[in-house]
Structures are given as C-alpha cells and as structure tokens.
Scaffold this active site. Structure first.
Site, mmCIF file in Angstrom:
data_model
loop_
_atom_site.group_PDB
_atom_site.id
_atom_site.type_symbol
_atom_site.label_atom_id
_atom_site.label_comp_id
_atom_site.label_asym_id
_atom_site.label_seq_id
_atom_site.Cartn_x
_atom_site.Cartn_y
_atom_site.Cartn_z
ATOM 1 N N ARG A 1 22.630 26.910 58.122
ATOM 2 C CA ARG A 1 22.465 27.459 59.466
ATOM 3 C C ARG A 1 21.110 27.039 60.026
ATOM 4 O O ARG A 1 20.085 27.098 59.333
ATOM 5 C CB ARG A 1 22.580 28.988 59.448
ATOM 6 C CG ARG A 1 24.010 29.483 59.246
ATOM 7 C CD ARG A 1 24.852 29.201 60.477
ATOM 8 N NE ARG A 1 26.239 29.567 60.324
ATOM 9 C CZ ARG A 1 27.210 28.724 59.992
ATOM 10 N NH1 ARG A 1 26.919 27.467 59.704
ATOM 11 N NH2 ARG A 1 28.454 29.129 59.936
ATOM 12 N N HIS B 1 25.933 18.795 63.541
ATOM 13 C CA HIS B 1 26.684 19.933 63.014
ATOM 14 C C HIS B 1 28.104 19.498 62.651
ATOM 15 O O HIS B 1 29.099 20.141 63.033
ATOM 16 C CB HIS B 1 26.725 21.092 64.016
ATOM 17 C CG HIS B 1 26.920 22.432 63.352
ATOM 18 N ND1 HIS B 1 26.297 23.583 63.774
ATOM 19 C CD2 HIS B 1 27.664 22.793 62.288
ATOM 20 C CE1 HIS B 1 26.658 24.604 63.006
ATOM 21 N NE2 HIS B 1 27.500 24.138 62.100
#
Length: 320
Positions: free
Chosen positions: A235, A283
């Site tokens: 994250r 991502h």
C-alpha cells in the site's frame, strides 16, 4: 424471474472489463451495475450483497438491506478508511490468480535487481557493451518480506524456489516451514539481515508511514548488492515518499521498485519518475481479474445460502 435479491456492483475498474465479466456472472440473481448510467437512480434497498472498489459514498446509505460487502481487491483500506460503514461482514478478495500475479511481480523485481537490470537497461540506451564483473547468486542475497498474509506467504515460498535466502516479518509471530520469521519485537533484527526489503503489508493504523528513513537506515549495508533495495507492492500509504526519495538520492537505499504510492496516479512532478535507480509500475503488480473476482463472490454467496460461514472476513480491529 429470479426471486433472489440483487447484488450491486460498484467497481472503479476499466469499464470494459466489468461489462465483459458481468455477461456470465450471477446468472440466477439480478445485478445492479452502478457503472451503467441507467442504474444511477435505482432503488438499492433490496440489494443483498455489494461488490465494491472505491465506491460512491452514497452506496452504503442507499443499500440498506445488505448482508455483506465484498472488496474488489486484496486490500480493504479503501473501504475502512473512507466510508461510514454499516455493521456488516467485509470480505477480502483472495484468489489464486491475484496471488500468483503478486508473487510474479516480487520475483521479477528481485531478479531484476540481482542481475543488474537497471545498469544493463542504462547501458542499452547508451549502446554500451560492458559485462558487469560482480554477479552474486540468489543464495548470496537475503530477501526480507514484510507482511505474511496470503500474498506474502506465497511470495516467500516462490522466492525460496528461485534460490534466495528468504526471511519474513509480521506484527504477530507466524510460522512458515523453511522460513525464518520475525515479529514486532524483533523488527530490528529482521531489518539488519535484509538486503532486499519487500513490502506487502496491509494499510492499517500501525503500518501507515512505516517505511521511513529510520526503518531504511536499519537495513543491511554490507550485502552483495552494494546497498539495500526496497520493493513495495503493498500500500502506498505505508511509505513516507519524501523520506523514501531522499534515501534513494543519498545512498541510504541503493534502489527501489515501486508499484504503489501515497497519491495515485503518481503525480507527473514526482522525482520518482526520473530517478535512475527507481522502477515505477502503475499499481499493476496484482491487478484484479474481474471474472475471478465475481467467481469468488459467487462462491461466498453460495456458502451463505448453504448456511455456511463466510471466508476471508476482515477483522475491523486489525484492519485486515
């Protein structure tokens, strides 16, 4: 006409992937697809389940009859941190394809740094033919994985197959056959043995900003790669990007591979884009396969209908 209550879909994914996957998903149940403009004003009070990724904040106020909320990804911080939620089970997406993709990214990046990938890519751009003499083997390099959930456990096993010396860390002690593991009380010992640090932690109050200068400065500096390397596919909120950037500039870190960022998309003016010792991916380390996601949801709904307990339910106290 089905007498089953609807499942509502609100996924901020590529629109075509959701539409394509829905053609064969939930064949015995009505579907309300919030990405379809005709659904904008639909009554959601009868919806029984919601499948979401960064949904409209109004969704949970409108869908008052929900029994469970399914995350569109392995992480759930996008739900827990941004919404006022009803007291319902929240289910993580756990799937072989997602797990495999994450491990592939981790192994790829570890091998890239092991085999001088950044240096050779630079030489190719400059048309330089030069073999780098020093080439350690995977067995010479210790990879430390922070986060030993489903994704981290799979990654350590596959790194081990590739020949790396692998160790793992989690806040609470875990046991993985053939892998030396550490917990919160032994974090410094873990860091002191690590050449390549892999971040696969969920984002919680305990992990927000954990990757900072103080942590990076404790990594092993005498290893065979010329300095420590940081990989993060967990994250973005777990890294302090300003400190990370400075550590990459001053040698505290030798290099980094980053798939997640504090702000996404990564702003065009971020220095991380142009740093020669940084690899940026958007991502994409373990993008959710929407068909696999819907199969996962269907399987969990079937458990509910059979009177069985849901799997992969999030502990709201711990955040994962």
């Amino acid at each position: 006409m089905s007498d089953k209550r609807p499942v509502v879909i609100d996924l901020r994914f590529a629109r075509e992937s959701v539409v394509s996957a829905l053609r064969s998903a939930f064949p015995d149940r009505p579907v309300i697809d919030m990405g379809d403009p005709v659904s904008a004003d639909r009554d959601l009070s009868e919806a029984e389940f919601a499948v979401v990724w960064k949904p409209d904040p109004e969704l949970f106020r409108r869908a008052t009859g929900l029994k469970a909320i399914f995350s569109g990804g392995a992480g759930v911080d996008h739900i827990l941190s941004a919404y006022e939620l009803p007291d319902l089970p929240i289910i993580r997406f756990v799937d072989r394809s997602l797990t495999d993709r994450m491990s592939e990214w981790v192994v790829w990046q570890c091998l890239h740094h092991l085999r001088n990938g950044i240096a050779y890519a630079s030489q190719q751009r400059d048309r330089v033919w030069h073999e780098i003499a020093e080439q350690p083997e995977a067995r010479d390099v210790t990879v430390g994985v922070m986060g030993l959930g489903v994704l981290g456990t799979d990654a350590v096993r596959k790194l081990k197959v590739m020949g790396f010396d692998v160790i793992g860390w989690s806040r609470r002690a875990k046991s993985i056959e053939g892998i030396k593991t550490f917990d919160a009380a032994t974090l410094d010992a873990f860091l002191g043995q690590t050449d390549i640090l892999v971040g696969l932690l969920p984002l919680t109050g305990d992990t927000r900003g954990i990757y900072d200068r103080a942590l990076f400065s404790k990594l092993r500096r005498t290893g065979p790669l010329g300095g420590p390397i940081f990989l993060n596919a967990g994250r973005g909120g777990s890294q302090k990007e300003n400190e990370l950037t400075k550590c990459l500039a001053d040698g505290t870190l030798n290099a980094a591979s980053l798939d997640v960022f504090e702000k996404e998309p990564l702003p065009a003016d971020s220095p991380l884009w142009t740093m020669p010792n940084v690899i940026v991916t958007p991502h994409a380390a373990a993008a959710s396969d929407v068909r696999a996601l819907f199969r996962h949801v269907e399987a969990q709904i079937a458990r509910v209908e059979a009177g069985k307990a849901l799997e992969f339910v999030v502990d709201r106290t711990s955040g994962y």
